[in-house]
Motif scaffolding. Structure first.
Motif, PDB file in Angstrom:
ATOM      1  N   SER A  67       2.360  11.228  -0.043  1.00  0.00           N
ATOM      2  CA  SER A  67       2.216  10.395   1.145  1.00  0.00           C
ATOM      3  C   SER A  67       1.988   8.925   0.804  1.00  0.00           C
ATOM      4  O   SER A  67       1.537   8.579  -0.288  1.00  0.00           O
ATOM      5  N   SER A  68       2.332   8.066   1.781  1.00  0.00           N
ATOM      6  CA  SER A  68       2.086   6.626   1.694  1.00  0.00           C
ATOM      7  C   SER A  68       2.744   6.000   0.473  1.00  0.00           C
ATOM      8  O   SER A  68       2.090   5.394  -0.387  1.00  0.00           O
ATOM      9  N   ASN A  69       4.063   6.182   0.386  1.00  0.00           N
ATOM     10  CA  ASN A  69       4.898   5.529  -0.608  1.00  0.00           C
ATOM     11  C   ASN A  69       6.137   4.997   0.092  1.00  0.00           C
ATOM     12  O   ASN A  69       6.117   4.765   1.309  1.00  0.00           O
ATOM     13  N   PHE A  70       7.220   4.798  -0.659  1.00  0.00           N
ATOM     14  CA  PHE A  70       8.467   4.293  -0.083  1.00  0.00           C
ATOM     15  C   PHE A  70       9.632   5.219  -0.432  1.00  0.00           C
ATOM     16  O   PHE A  70      10.761   4.771  -0.602  1.00  0.00           O
ATOM     17  N   PHE A  71       9.351   6.515  -0.529  1.00  0.00           N
ATOM     18  CA  PHE A  71      10.395   7.488  -0.819  1.00  0.00           C
ATOM     19  C   PHE A  71      11.377   7.560   0.351  1.00  0.00           C
ATOM     20  O   PHE A  71      11.011   7.316   1.503  1.00  0.00           O
ATOM     21  N   GLY A 103      -6.580   1.477 -10.664  1.00  0.00           N
ATOM     22  CA  GLY A 103      -5.888   0.198 -10.798  1.00  0.00           C
ATOM     23  C   GLY A 103      -4.666   0.256 -11.688  1.00  0.00           C
ATOM     24  O   GLY A 103      -4.298  -0.738 -12.320  1.00  0.00           O
ATOM     25  N   LEU A 104      -4.012   1.403 -11.752  1.00  0.00           N
ATOM     26  CA  LEU A 104      -2.847   1.566 -12.625  1.00  0.00           C
ATOM     27  C   LEU A 104      -1.614   0.915 -12.021  1.00  0.00           C
ATOM     28  O   LEU A 104      -1.436   0.882 -10.801  1.00  0.00           O
ATOM     29  N   LEU A 107      -2.319  10.807  -9.698  1.00  0.00           N
ATOM     30  CA  LEU A 107      -2.248   9.365  -9.948  1.00  0.00           C
ATOM     31  C   LEU A 107      -2.318   8.600  -8.628  1.00  0.00           C
ATOM     32  O   LEU A 107      -1.766   7.508  -8.493  1.00  0.00           O
ATOM     33  N   SER A 108      -3.001   9.146  -7.660  1.00  0.00           N
ATOM     34  CA  SER A 108      -3.032   8.588  -6.310  1.00  0.00           C
ATOM     35  C   SER A 108      -3.838   7.293  -6.241  1.00  0.00           C
ATOM     36  O   SER A 108      -4.659   7.002  -7.113  1.00  0.00           O
ATOM     37  N   ASN A 160       0.832   4.857  -3.398  1.00  0.00           N
ATOM     38  CA  ASN A 160       1.387   4.014  -4.434  1.00  0.00           C
ATOM     39  C   ASN A 160       2.554   3.239  -3.843  1.00  0.00           C
ATOM     40  O   ASN A 160       2.646   3.099  -2.616  1.00  0.00           O
ATOM     41  N   ARG A 161       3.449   2.749  -4.686  1.00  0.00           N
ATOM     42  CA  ARG A 161       4.613   2.002  -4.209  1.00  0.00           C
ATOM     43  C   ARG A 161       5.890   2.620  -4.774  1.00  0.00           C
ATOM     44  O   ARG A 161       6.844   1.922  -5.113  1.00  0.00           O
TER      45      ARG A 161
END
Length: 761
Positions: A186-190, A116-117, A136-137, A164-165
């Motif tokens: 994976s699964s970010n907005f890079f 929940g970071l 930190l996934s 993450n975001r």
């Protein structure tokens, strides 16, 4: 407790840790004495105890407090709060932290997935210079990464920041870690280009899927990628071709680059990757034939090339891939028949060749060797012949689609041998005998989806009540029979299917009224009976359907994925596919029928409905004000009826309404403005001469009175006439007068109170 700068609590912790270490060493030595004859054979247990106790006299430098710089760096990170890290305790004891006991208690692992970071990955993290593992996934981290993240962590072996975001570009890797083995962003907005230098020779797993990276695939044919085993670039914006450097990935097992904008053909060197187990390149613009070199990939288990521009025949010797489990080649331009060697792929569980140009007699292919087959989709091809009898020996089948081919004949009774069958679509073929088909298919106890649309033409819709009894279609959830030109009435046995969620019967010749009992089905949330010859009124029982009136009932809609996607409304230009029933909008579509009467005000109870289509009927009366209670409504079609009165102004409160039409009715008055009504064009209101105001052509509005207002206006008019008459008469009387005892007395009428009130208005 602190005494003159001495922290007794920290000292006690160190003593305890040292003592635990001594016990561990003592135990290890005892084990070594017992298990190793060559080790200290003449050392007694007492001597061992004395030796281990001497360790207590040595400085416990290995268990001193953690490195101060590392502690300060951790405390500077913005996500420390939910972890209860405290400066008063040894950071090596903090949650998610691991220190190296032999390297001055330096932090080597920061492992905090799913904690929940939130916040950003600040520059302070680059001070953890001994870090080897960073995970930190699955958190909610924001912002971009420090530019020198990789170059500042020379010992880093694993970095996992997936789910993450995070935004921004891939951090440069010049002078970075030569030990880096796993990169998962994976699964970010890079976004932006990934430099090929990132893919160092030491990398074994590289996953940047589900981002917005662009440019070419980060790979150089001048570098060795011999360690790479897992390479996932899917769901990005990569362009260009698959680079030649792919051939240097001699240990590659998984290569995924689907859902990008890659072009060109499959490079020949990709067929030299003998260890490759998964080749997944769907949804690109790859073209050309599949080379026969694919036979060299003898360890291949998954081949996904769907939604591309591949052409030519399926390789003749594809049966050499004996380990193949999934073959997904749908939505391409493959031609020719099914290769007979495909029957050698006995481990095949999924075969999807939908939407190609394959030909041949389907009944001639021997499916019986594919005993592990669970999903078979051969729809939208040019197969001929009857349904293959050999298929019924594939006992593991759960989903079959043969739609949009040129198949003939009838459904065989042997289909009931497929006890696990839950999905069957044979729409858009030339089958016959609907009554026989229904009687047979009711024996498939696990059948949840049955699609026979555009098939079995011009036959009566079977109304055998036994079809709905406890041994009938009791598991059925989706029943689609659109565009079959069925005659007869809606069968009453449909009301016995308590699990039914989707009823799709458009474009038929169905007559008679809508059975009120359909409104009692507890799970029904999609009803399409449009384009038929149905008569009667809107069933008042529909206004209490649980799936439209209860949020809890709506939430019970199955959110799992269907075995295969479904396509509803076969003649509609907006024919979309749905992979989950929960993606279907809650709908009542009764357009293009001969329904009469008024729209019941109780329709306002259906507040979880998304689509209501009652167009092209003979409804009369006014538009119920209660429709404004349908706060989730997205599409409302009331066009081509005989509705009168005004458009309720409250409808502008329907904030999700994106499609609206009341065209060609007898409506009048001012068109509501504001909200979604400001987005509708004149076509939504045409054919109503009495409507005025934007966006109609009649911009000026005459007053429109209600019935009570009209009655009052008539009374005012009568009073005015009476007043005028009285004035004329009074004038004459005043001029002539009435001679009573030689006095002129004017004539004054006696007006009722109501008349006086009206005269005052």
């Amino acid at each position: 407790m602190s005494m003159g700068g001495f922290d007794s609590s920290s000292f006690l912790e160190n003593v305890i840790q040292c003592y635990l270490l001594i016990l561990q060493v003592h135990a290890m030595v005892m084990v070594m004495k017992v298990d190793t004859n060559r080790f200290m054979e003449d050392v007694s247990a007492t001597q061992l105890l004395l030796l281990s106790s001497l360790l207590f006299l040595l400085p416990c430098s290995a268990y001193a407090a953690c490195d101060e710089l590392d502690r300060d760096a951790l405390l500077s990170l913005p996500f420390k709060e939910p972890l209860n890290w405290s400066a008063s305790t040894d950071c090596c004891l903090w949650d998610g932290i691991t220190c190296d006991p032999l390297d001055h208690r330096r932090v080597i692992r920061l492992w905090l997935p799913k904690r929940g970071l939130s916040g950003v990955v600040s520059l302070a993290i680059t001070n953890l210079t001994r870090l080897t593992h960073l995970n930190l996934s699955h958190n909610s981290l924001l912002g971009s990464l420090p530019n020198d993240l990789l170059s500042s962590l020379p010992s880093l072996q694993v970095i996992d920041l997936s789910f993450n975001r995070l935004i921004g570009r891939f951090p440069p890797s010049s002078n970075g870690s030569s030990h880096l083995q796993i990169i998962n962003l994976s699964s970010n907005f890079f976004n932006g280009i990934i430099p090929s230098s990132v893919l160092a020779p030491s990398i074994s797993i590289f996953n940047v899927s589900n981002n917005f990276f662009s440019g070419s695939i980060p790979m150089s044919n001048r570098s060795s990628h011999a360690s790479l085993t897992f390479f996932d670039l899917s769901f990005n914006e990569f362009t260009d071709t698959i680079p030649p450097g792919i051939g240097s990935c001699s240990k590659l097992q998984v290569f995924r680059a689907g859902f990008n904008a890659l072009s060109g053909s499959l490079p020949g060197e990709i067929f030299k990757l003998a260890d490759l187990q998964q080749l997944s390149l769907p949804n690109n613009s790859l073209s050309g034939p599949i080379s026969g070199g694919i036979m060299n990939l003898t360890n291949l288990k998954v081949l996904e090339l769907f939604t591309n521009l591949f052409s030519g025949p399926i390789p003749t010797h594809i049966g050499s891939l004996l380990k193949l489990e999934k073959l997904l080649l749908h939505i391409n331009n493959f031609t020719g028949p099914l290769p007979p060697s495909l029957t050698n792929c006995t481990n095949l569980s999924t075969l999807n060749l939908r939407m190609n140009n394959l030909t041949g007699e389907l009944s001639a292919f021997n499916f019986s060797t594919l005993q592990r087959l669970t999903t078979l989709d051969l729809g939208n091809n040019n197969f001929i012949g009857e349904l293959p009898q050999s298929l019924y020996s594939c006992k593991s089948l759960t989903a079959i689609r043969f739609s949009s081919n040129q198949l003939t004949g009838e459904i065989s009774p042997e289909v009931v041998a497929l006890e696990s069958l839950s999905f069957l679509s044979i729409s858009n073929n030339n089958l016959r005998n609907a009554a026989g088909a229904f009687r047979i298919l009711k024996g498939c106890k696990n059948l949840t989806t049955l699609v026979l649309a555009k098939n079995i033409f011009n036959e009566p819709l079977p109304d055998d009540k036994s079809l709905g009894n406890p041994v009938g279609f009791q598991s059925l959830q989706v029943f689609a029979l659109g565009a079959c030109q069925f005659t007869g009435q809606i069968p009453t046995w449909l009301s016995m299917l308590k699990n039914l969620k989707v009823l799709d019967l458009p474009f038929n010749h169905i007559t008679g009224p809508i059975p009120a009992s359909l409104g009692s089905l507890p799970n029904l949330f999609y009803v399409d009976l449009s384009n038929n010859l149905i008569t009667g009124g809107f069933p008042i029982e529909f206004c209490g359907m649980p799936a439209f009136t209860s949020k809890e009932a709506g939430d019970m809609i199955d959110r799992s994925y269907l075995k295969l996607p479904v396509f509803l409304m076969p003649n509609s230009p907006t024919n979309h596919q749905y992979n989950q029933l929960s993606n279907l909008p809650p709908t009542i579509c009764l357009g293009n029928n001969s329904l009469t009467g008024s729209i019941p005000s109780e329709i306002g109870r259906l507040k979880y409905m998304h689509v209501l289509d009652l167009g092209h009927n003979n409804f009369t009366g006014s538009i119920p004000e209660q429709i404004s209670n349908l706060i989730n409504l997205e599409r409302l079609n009331l066009s081509y009826n005989h509705l009168s009165g005004e458009i309720p102004n409250s409808l502008k409160g329907l904030h999700f309404l994106s499609s609206f039409s009341v065209a060609y009715n007898d409506l009048q008055g001012l068109v509501p403005s504001g909200g979604q009504f400001n987005t509708f064009t004149s076509s939504s209101f045409e054919g109503n001469p009495g409507l005025c105001g934007p966006p109609t052509a009649n911009l000026s509005c005459s007053p429109v009175f209600s019935a009570s207002q009209k009655s009052n206006t008539q009374e005012v008019f009568i009073a005015l006439i009476f007043g005028i008459s009285f004035g004329i008469f009074f004038g004459i009387g005043f001029g002539l007068g009435l001679n009573i005892d030689d006095k002129r007395i004017p004539f004054i009428p006696r007006c009722k109170k109501k008349c006086v009130n009206l005269m005052r208005t």
